[in-house]
Design an enzyme around this catalytic site. Structure first.
Site, PDB file in Angstrom:
ATOM      1  N   GLU A  48       0.865  -1.189   0.000  1.00 57.49           N
ATOM      2  CA  GLU A  48       0.000   0.000   0.000  1.00 57.49           C
ATOM      3  C   GLU A  48       0.907   1.247   0.000  1.00 57.49           C
ATOM      4  O   GLU A  48       1.944   1.255   0.681  1.00 57.49           O
ATOM      5  CB  GLU A  48      -0.820  -0.070   1.302  1.00 57.49           C
ATOM      6  CG  GLU A  48      -1.762   1.068   1.577  1.00 57.49           C
ATOM      7  CD  GLU A  48      -2.446   0.886   2.961  1.00 57.49           C
ATOM      8  OE1 GLU A  48      -1.956   0.092   3.811  1.00 57.49           O
ATOM      9  OE2 GLU A  48      -3.479   1.547   3.180  1.00 57.49           O
ATOM     10  N   LYS A 118      -9.692   1.824  -1.589  1.00 63.07           N
ATOM     11  CA  LYS A 118      -9.891   1.124  -0.305  1.00 63.07           C
ATOM     12  C   LYS A 118     -11.240   1.499   0.322  1.00 63.07           C
ATOM     13  O   LYS A 118     -11.551   2.686   0.474  1.00 63.07           O
ATOM     14  CB  LYS A 118      -8.737   1.512   0.615  1.00 63.07           C
ATOM     15  CG  LYS A 118      -8.625   0.760   1.915  1.00 63.07           C
ATOM     16  CD  LYS A 118      -7.345   1.230   2.634  1.00 63.07           C
ATOM     17  CE  LYS A 118      -7.071   0.468   3.902  1.00 63.07           C
ATOM     18  NZ  LYS A 118      -5.832   0.946   4.564  1.00 63.07           N
ATOM     19  N   CYS A 151      -4.830  -3.726   2.753  1.00 61.38           N
ATOM     20  CA  CYS A 151      -4.511  -3.740   4.177  1.00 61.38           C
ATOM     21  C   CYS A 151      -5.718  -4.011   5.075  1.00 61.38           C
ATOM     22  O   CYS A 151      -6.210  -5.106   5.127  1.00 61.38           O
ATOM     23  CB  CYS A 151      -3.789  -2.437   4.554  1.00 61.38           C
ATOM     24  SG  CYS A 151      -2.827  -2.642   6.075  1.00 61.38           S
TER      25      CYS A 151
HETATM   26  C1  ACM Z   1      -3.795  -0.154   7.217  1.00 64.76           C
HETATM   27  O1  ACM Z   1      -4.908  -0.373   6.727  1.00 64.76           O
HETATM   28  N1  ACM Z   1      -2.882   0.501   6.536  1.00 64.76           N
HETATM   29  C2  ACM Z   1      -3.449  -0.651   8.551  1.00 64.76           C
END
Ligand code: ACM
Length: 272
Positions: A48, A118, A151
């Site tokens: 990420e 995300k 993530c």
């Molecule tokens: C995250 O979602 N970067 C912990």
């Protein structure tokens, strides 16, 4: 085309970006990948926000480092893809009409196969980014359908479950893990969905603008549908993990002769 059942080569990049030094960080990843992928590679997953760093301290800073979908990161993934033969997946901030998203691109030889924003933002990401509004992607590839999540999405079991129910055999998971239980937790996620998971995490520390220090735990990993850790990187080094996997093993959802995870689901009885 990869034949059904054939092994594919998966590369996972674990880097340690210097915050804001995008060109330098990209160049370090370029050197690492090109040194490690003399043979054809089918899939390369990067963390990420792999080129910008993670701990943005203001909207202005995030805006300065955000890109268009076909900006420098897309160009870099295109270059890596042509040089290695791989589909390349990795994270970046993208400037959208309503704000900036924490996103991942999926690129193959100059084609944008998918871009995912995300949907579950973690902690202070919620002050800076806007949430994605589109479903988790499933991309047809020569090695079967591939899902993408970023993530913190992993801690929402529905995310990976929906990718598995949608037919994904392997999931690319760019991450910046700081919580300690990700590597072990992802073993269960892989088993309960009988799916391959490829998590690319970063290493290093960030403590910017008076914010709480963050230590990234590394341990990038590739997990099989049986929960076998096929490869795991260290907790502190920049490195690239290379592992061969057979995504079509994930077609069977049988955990025992008479028990198939997907056939035995009872959605009508779940309290959703
Ligand atoms: C995250 O979602 N970067 C912990």
């Amino acid at each position: 085309m990869t034949e059904t059942g054939k092994k594919i080569r998966v590369g996972v990049v674990q880097n340690s970006p210097e915050f804001g030094s995008v060109e330098k960080n990209i160049d370090e990843v370029r050197q690492l990948v090109l040194a490690k992928t003399q043979d054809k590679t089918d899939l390369i997953v990067l963390p990420e926000l792999f080129a910008t760093g993670y701990q943005f301290v203001s909207d202005t800073e995030l805006d300065r480092l955000a890109e268009e979908e076909t900006g420098p990161t897309f160009q870099f993934f295109t270059e890596l893809s042509f040089k290695t033969g791989a589909i390349v997946v990795g994270g970046l901030p993208i400037r959208r009409s309503k704000g900036i998203t924490n996103s991942a691109l999926v690129v193959f030889e100059g084609m944008l196969l998918a871009s995912y924003d995300k949907i579950h933002l973690f902690d202070e990401e919620r002050d800076l980014f806007i949430e994605g509004e589109k479903p988790l992607p499933i991309i047809p590839t020569s090695f079967g359908p591939m899902g993408v999540m970023i993530c913190f999405d992993w801690l929402f079991p529905e995310a990976l479950r929906s990718l598995a129910l949608g037919g994904a055999l392997i999931v690319a998971h760019p991450s910046n893990w700081v919580l300690p239980f990700g590597p072990q937790g992802m073993i269960l996620r892989s088993v309960e969905n009988r799916i391959f998971t490829v998590t690319a995490n970063r290493v290093g520390k960030e403590e910017r603008g008076g914010k709480k220090p963050l230590t990234y735990i590394g341990k990038s990993q590739i997990i099989s549908p049986n929960g076998v850790v096929l490869g795991q990187a260290s907790g502190e080094n920049t490195e690239m993990l290379i592992t061969d996997v057979s995504p079509f093993e994930a077609l069977s959802k049988k955990v025992a002769g008479k028990s198939d995870f997907f056939q035995q689901r009872r959605p009508e009885l779940y309290r959703i």
